[in-house]
Design a protein around this motif. Structure first.
Motif, short mmCIF file in Angstrom:
data_model
loop_
_atom_site.label_atom_id
_atom_site.label_comp_id
_atom_site.label_asym_id
_atom_site.label_seq_id
_atom_site.Cartn_x
_atom_site.Cartn_y
_atom_site.Cartn_z
N GLY A 72 -2.70 3.75 -3.45
CA GLY A 72 -3.36 2.45 -3.27
C GLY A 72 -2.34 1.33 -3.34
N LEU A 73 -2.80 0.15 -3.78
CA LEU A 73 -1.88 -0.99 -3.83
C LEU A 73 -0.93 -0.85 -5.02
CD1 LEU A 73 -3.82 -4.24 -2.95
CD2 LEU A 73 -2.02 -3.12 -1.66
N THR A 74 0.35 -1.08 -4.77
CA THR A 74 1.34 -1.00 -5.84
C THR A 74 2.16 -2.29 -5.83
OG1 THR A 74 3.04 -0.08 -4.42
CG2 THR A 74 1.54 1.49 -5.46
N ASP B 283 -4.64 -7.21 -5.38
CA ASP B 283 -4.62 -7.57 -3.95
C ASP B 283 -4.02 -8.95 -3.69
OD1 ASP B 283 -6.80 -6.15 -5.04
OD2 ASP B 283 -7.70 -5.99 -3.04
N PRO C 218 -4.97 -1.88 -11.03
CA PRO C 218 -6.08 -2.39 -10.23
C PRO C 218 -6.04 -3.91 -10.07
CG PRO C 218 -6.82 -1.85 -12.45
CD PRO C 218 -5.37 -1.48 -12.38
N GLU D 66 0.86 -1.18 0.00
CA GLU D 66 0.00 0.00 0.00
C GLU D 66 0.90 1.23 0.00
OE1 GLU D 66 -3.51 -0.49 0.60
OE2 GLU D 66 -3.75 1.67 0.23
N GLU D 67 0.60 2.18 -0.88
CA GLU D 67 1.41 3.39 -0.92
C GLU D 67 0.46 4.58 -0.79
OE1 GLU D 67 4.94 3.99 -0.42
OE2 GLU D 67 5.06 2.35 -1.87
N LYS D 68 0.75 5.44 0.16
CA LYS D 68 -0.14 6.58 0.44
C LYS D 68 -0.51 7.33 -0.84
CE LYS D 68 -0.46 9.54 4.42
NZ LYS D 68 0.29 10.45 5.27
N VAL E 173 1.51 0.76 -10.62
CA VAL E 173 0.19 0.98 -10.04
C VAL E 173 -0.81 0.35 -11.02
CG1 VAL E 173 -1.44 2.66 -9.14
CG2 VAL E 173 1.00 3.17 -9.13
#
Ligand SMILES: Nc1nc2c(ncn2[C@@H]2O[C@H](COP(=O)(O)OP(=O)(O)OP(=O)(O)O)[C@@H](O)[C@H]2O)c(=O)[nH]1
Length: 613
Positions: free
Chosen positions: A246-248, A317, A314, A241-243, A312
């Motif tokens: 999102g998920l990277t 997860d 989608p 998670e990167e501020k 980055v």
């Protein structure tokens, strides 16, 4: 075609200097800015060849190494054990490795582990014998090459260092590698080079880097040729998670090119292939700019191997660390097959009965399974992810089959809260450690000590020979239970044993023994106690003055002969012989003659074991 930098990983035991070495290499290159400086990647640092040349001074020319490589690409190993097991198609993600160890401590568990991983992945490596500045009397000169630094030392200090190096040479030999200090190597193809260094003062780093380049030239020609415009291949380091982003996915690319609008495929924890479209490609900003803008990354449209990049995208997860990453713009099916065949490559042979294995990444799972395989430990299942309730239940099913397989061996994963509860209710064992090789050791030690415990329990449950005499005029109660004063004539008698008379008839079971109001679980020769004998009736089953024997099965008789005989006293041996005579006269003339080996008992299942007693 172009030649990419070899990917180098630094492996070693905790605190032996991995971070300091990488920091030093970075530090010296930042200091030599005019030479071009370094490229900071995501999860890696690249040192260009001109910087290496400036650090190595004349060494490269001396070694007759032509400058054909763009540089060295170091994966940032520290603090992340799983990096040691990162893989790419057909082997380790790293093309080369530095096995670092504290020269004053030598081999430690994670050093062995790293060596095993290098051995099984056939990665060429150099040994860095670190912290030479800690050798008493060492006279340090910052950044000096070892060959010069060693000339500044007292001969005793040099002798000390050599002793330590020879210990390392000895251990490597035991592990199947020939090795020598780099300046005494006679054959670079068959000997591992050991470079004494100080990651702290930088001494020996010129030679260390030179030796790495030497390995690259020797082994890596083809491996480093890549197609600059082919679709990229890489290995996922970490999903995080990167501020603001999102998920990277942090990825190391080892082949081809990755474009901003590419579609990529990766593997999930369940070994399924996911396909997703890149939203942005990020690389770290130069240090000065990070300070100004406070953002760490900058966008890029294209990135060519070897490189570390943050992606980055989608739906990522479930992507697993260590997963291969491939560009899949047109021939999706082929790429999907390629990815799945990578999983198949991690050849995990599972058995009907065996232990459960859990790990955090594909690479660590593979390493763990390889080590377990090499020790012939059967595996029921091997999966990525935290320990779940289902895992505990599966292990408890194995426990029912065989106690020693009611076990989960887990590397770098957590126990989920729901699994904790289940674990408390079950007898299964969970082994967790940060050292893969330690996990196997711990498990094998546990299996051995469990065997010992079982054997001890078996020994403790052997009924020992003993005989008693009903003392005259001391029958206190005639039946239910009969209570009489008795004298123990031989051996040790325990509560619960059955007594027979000299005709082989059962008299009754010893329910309790008492002396001066004290209840005694066992009583030995010479004692006189009040004994309660259940089911026995005075004058029907026994008389005053009768001698009664502790009854035993024939297998118990042999068990004593095989396991306990040397621990018996003469009177006990005599009692055994008397009992045998009674049995031969009343049951079977061969009773106790054909001996069965005790070791057979180890293979008895529970029912047979009950029978035996
Ligand atoms: N004297 C001396 N100390 C060193 C040297 N290299 C590392 N150290 C010290 O040893 C300690 C551990 O070094 P690290 O570089 O953090 O070790 P590491 O292997 O990265 O440790 P982990 O990341 O915990 O696995 C630190 O206190 C370092 O300053 C060296 O060459 N000489």
């Amino acid at each position: 075609m172009k030649t990419r930098s070899p990917i180098v990983s630094v492996l070693g035991h905790v605190d032996h200097g991995k971070t300091t070495l990488l920091d030093h290499i970075r530090g010296s290159t930042i200091a030599s800015k005019e030479a071009g400086g370094i490229t900071q990647h995501i999860g890696a640092t690249e040192i260009p060849m001109d910087v290496i040349s400036s650090i190595c001074g004349g060494f490269l020319e001396k070694m007759n190494i032509q400058e054909q490589l763009p540089g060295l690409f170091f994966i940032d190993t520290p603090g992340h054990e799983a990096f040691t097991t990162l893989r790419k198609r057909g082997g380790s993600l790293a093309d080369l490795a530095i096995l670092i160890m504290d020269v004053t401590e030598g081999f430690k568990p994670q050093t062995y582990e790293a060596l095993n991983i290098l051995k099984s992945s056939k990665t060429p490596f150099v040994v860095a014998a670190n912290k030479i500045d800690k050798i008493p009397g060492w006279n340090s000169t910052k950044g000096e090459c070892f060959s010069k630094a060693v000339q500044n030392q007292h001969k005793n200090v040099v002798f000390d260092l050599d002793q330590k190096i020879y210990e390392i040479v000895g251990t490597l030999h035991e592990e199947g590698f020939e090795s020598e200090r780099f300046d005494r190597v006679s054959n670079f193809a068959s000997q591992i080079t050991i470079v004494p260094i100080s990651a702290y003062t930088g001494e020996g780093l010129p030679e260390l880097l030179t030796m790495l380049l030497g390995l690259a030239y020797q082994y890596l020609n083809e491996q480093l040729q890549i197609e600059e415009d082919a679709p990229a291949s890489g290995t996922v380091l970490e999903v995080k998670e990167e501020k603001g982003l999102g998920l990277t996915i942090d990825t190391i690319l080892y082949d081809g090119v990755l474009n901003k609008d590419d579609r990529i495929m990766m593997l999930t924890k369940e070994n399924k292939v996911i396909s997703t479209k890149i939203r942005s490609l990020l690389k770290p900003k130069p240090l000065e700019e990070i300070r100004e803008s406070k953002t760490m990354f900058e966008d890029t449209n294209q990135i060519v191997a070897a490189a570390g990049v943050k992606i980055v995208a989608p739906h990522v997860d479930d992507v697993v660390s260590g997963s291969p990453l491939k560009v899949a713009n047109d021939d999706n099916i082929r790429v999907e097959d390629e990815l799945l065949s990578e999983v198949d490559n991690i050849r995990i042979q599972t058995n009907d009965i065996g232990i459960l294995v859990k790990a955090d990444t594909l690479g660590s799972l593979e390493a763990l399974v390889n080590i377990l395989d090499s020790k012939d430990i059967p595996i029921k299942s091997a999966e990525i992810g935290d320990i779940s309730r289902r895992d505990i239940i599966n292990a408890s099913i194995m426990y029912e089959e065989d106690e020693k397989y009611g076990v989960i061996i887990a590397f770098n994963v957590n126990i989920l809260p729901s699994a904790e509860d289940e674990l408390n209710d079950q007898n299964i064992m969970v082994f967790q450690d940060r050292v893969i090789y330690q996990l196997t050791e711990d498990y094998l030690n546990w299996v051995n000590s469990a065997k010992e415990r079982q054997k001890k329990a078996k020994l403790a449950s052997i009924i020992r020979p003993s005989k008693i005499r009903i003392m005259p005029k001391l029958v206190f109660r005639h039946s239910k239970p009969a209570i009489a004063g008795v004298e123990i004539m031989s051996g040790i008698i325990e509560k619960g044993v059955t007594l027979i008379n000299d005709k082989g008839h059962v008299v009754g079971r010893v329910e309790s023994m008492e002396d001066n109001g004290e209840n005694l679980p066992k009583v030995s020769r010479g004692s006189q106690v009040a004994m309660a004998i259940g089911d026995a009736v005075f004058e029907k089953d026994f008389e005053e003055g009768d001698v009664l024997y502790v009854d035993m099965s024939e297998r118990n008789f042999f068990a004593i002969n095989n396991e306990l005989k040397d621990k018996l006293l003469d009177d006990e041996i005599l009692t055994m012989e008397e009992l045998q005579e009674i049995k031969q006269e009343t049951e079977d003339s061969n009773w106790g003659v054909i001996n069965t080996d005790w070791s057979e008992l180890d293979t008895l299942d529970e029912d047979e074991y009950e029978d035996f007693y």
